[in-house]
Design an enzyme around this catalytic site. Structure first.
Site, PDB file in Angstrom:
ATOM      1  N   TYR A   1     -10.463 -10.045   9.400  1.00  0.00           N
ATOM      2  CA  TYR A   1     -10.988 -10.282   8.057  1.00  0.00           C
ATOM      3  C   TYR A   1     -11.595 -11.675   7.926  1.00  0.00           C
ATOM      4  CZ  TYR A   1      -8.673  -5.964   6.694  1.00  0.00           C
ATOM      5  OH  TYR A   1      -8.285  -4.641   6.598  1.00  0.00           O
TER       6      TYR A   1
ATOM      7  N   TYR B   1      -6.884   6.656  20.899  1.00  0.00           N
ATOM      8  CA  TYR B   1      -8.080   6.323  20.120  1.00  0.00           C
ATOM      9  C   TYR B   1      -8.353   4.823  20.056  1.00  0.00           C
ATOM     10  CZ  TYR B   1      -8.447  11.212  19.409  1.00  0.00           C
ATOM     11  OH  TYR B   1      -8.617  12.567  19.663  1.00  0.00           O
TER      12      TYR B   1
ATOM     13  N   HIS C   1      -0.606  -0.411   5.703  1.00  0.00           N
ATOM     14  CA  HIS C   1      -0.853   0.604   6.733  1.00  0.00           C
ATOM     15  C   HIS C   1       0.284   1.610   6.884  1.00  0.00           C
ATOM     16  CE1 HIS C   1      -3.692  -2.577   8.760  1.00  0.00           C
ATOM     17  NE2 HIS C   1      -4.013  -2.306   7.497  1.00  0.00           N
TER      18      HIS C   1
ATOM     19  N   GLU D   1     -13.384   4.413  11.002  1.00  0.00           N
ATOM     20  CA  GLU D   1     -13.719   5.469  11.958  1.00  0.00           C
ATOM     21  C   GLU D   1     -13.433   6.858  11.414  1.00  0.00           C
ATOM     22  OE1 GLU D   1     -12.588   2.966  16.048  1.00  0.00           O
ATOM     23  OE2 GLU D   1     -11.522   4.823  15.566  1.00  0.00           O
TER      24      GLU D   1
ATOM     25  N   GLN E   1       0.811  -1.217   0.000  1.00  0.00           N
ATOM     26  CA  GLN E   1       0.000   0.000   0.000  1.00  0.00           C
ATOM     27  C   GLN E   1       0.847   1.270   0.000  1.00  0.00           C
ATOM     28  OE1 GLN E   1      -2.400  -0.517   3.518  1.00  0.00           O
ATOM     29  NE2 GLN E   1      -3.476  -2.307   2.697  1.00  0.00           N
TER      30      GLN E   1
END
Length: 373
Positions: free
Chosen positions: A268, A257, A153, A247, A89
């Site tokens: 998953y 958080y 990520h 979120e 990613q």
């Protein structure tokens, strides 16, 4: 040009400040408003970041490593870009002008970098200046450590607040059990710096033993949307959950958080990784999605060109290939709308200096949303 109708898809009810879909809206509740989209920059692969220059031209990062200057209808490939570690990613990610760009010329960029300790890569924040068709005066302001061969990520978005502080996000880098809750480690954090890369004296963990003092908040998973609220000046982020539990959070100094201790999602595979959704000392999201929409990019509308959207949040959905509108009243999401279904994987959305909204769509390009009279 294409015309799209917008259909209301769901009401939201809220027992606490965290919200999710409760039921589908009945067919007799449609909103029939037509909008026209105009292709602005065609033929892009994965346009991750975009920022307008004062002359109305546009800088675009392609995930694969190219920096494109779109000016007078032409694409110019900018030379002098840093070496980009394209993996999973990660790649060339966000881009943002300094708030005082007209005077100082600084451009800020996040990208995947293999520099530093360990094999693989991690997220870096740099700045530089545009000199014709070349990026010059490059400076590395922050490099997350250590490197890892994991491809997921990376984050990463950039924003400035009203005081001139620079915020950027780094995802948990696929190490959820270690990075997000540990303030001595990079990953799963929102960072705050001065514009030159130095650490603000009032950052929350300055003086804390072994802490990464650039950290502003922690317990995040993979924030790929960030925007300064046009009315309050606060920094808002959206972040990917696992299966469920995407979120939106309002970032506050030193707050936790919760990821992965609390979550509204599951693995998953469908198996749980936590059995709690709230805990003392951990913030509840402003809003969450179940099922996940895979949010990327976000803006809060303030433009007079979209009077019925003012104060609403627009979020791109990578998974379902539409732009989502979240309608806010009394600081709560009361309705959702799907906009432009089937447009493609939406990577970014911004409200530009010309007060129009621009949307970056993978394997398509950048489109401009024009409301019809």
């Amino acid at each position: 040009m294409k015309k799209f109708s917008i259909v209301l898809i769901a009401f939201i009810t809220c027992a606490t400040c965290a919200q999710q879909i409760e039921s589908e809206v009945k067919a007799e509740d449609p909103i029939n408003i037509n909008y026209t989209t105009q292709m602005f920059v065609p033929d892009l692969d994965i346009p991750w970041g975009m920022t307008f220059l004062p002359d109305g031209s546009l800088l675009i990062t392609e995930k694969s490593g190219e920096l494109i200057h779109f000016k007078n209808g032409k694409k110019i490939n900018i030379e002098g870009t840093p070496e980009i570690y394209v993996w999973g990613q990660g790649g060339f990610m966000d881009i943002k002008l300094h708030p005082n760009y007209s005077n100082n010329g600084w451009i800020y960029i996040t990208h995947a970098s293999s520099e530093g300790s360990g094999e693989g890569g991690n997220t870096a924040l740099i700045r530089g200046k545009l000199d014709g068709s070349k990026l010059t005066d490059l400076e590395v302001l922050y490099k997350a450590e250590p490197n890892t061969k994991k491809g997921q990520h990376w984050g990463s978005r950039i924003e400035f607040d009203n005081e001139g502080f620079l915020y950027f996000s780094v995802g948990d880098r696929g190490n959820r059990n270690v990075n997000p809750q540990d303030i001595t480690r990079d990953g799963g954090k929102i960072y705050r710096l001065n514009d030159d890369g130095s650490i603000p004296e009032d950052n929350p963990f300055v003086g804390t033993n072994n802490a990464k003092t650039a950290i502003f908040s922690f317990g995040h998973r993979n924030p790929q949307g960030m925007v300064k609220h046009p009315y309050t000046g606060s920094i808002w982020v959206n972040e990917h959950g696992p299966k469920g539990g995407d979120e939106i959070n309002i970032v506050e100094k030193g707050k936790n958080y919760g990821w992965p201790v609390i979550s509204y999602g599951v693995n998953y595979s469908g198996t749980p990784f936590t059995d709690i959704t709230e805990k003392d000392g951990m913030e509840q999201p402003f809003f969450y999605w179940v099922p996940s929409i895979a949010p990327s990019g976000m803006t809060i509308v303030s433009s007079e060109k979209y009077p019925n959207w003012k104060g609403n949040i627009l979020v791109g959905s990578l998974k379902f290939k539409y732009l989502e509108r979240l309608i806010i009243e009394n600081n709560k999401v009361i309705k959702r709308e799907k906009l432009f279904e089937g447009l493609g994987r939406i990577r970014n959305v911004i409200q530009a200096p010309d007060n129009y909204i621009y949307v970056a769509v993978e394997n398509h390009g950048i489109i401009k949303i024009v409301p019809e009279n």
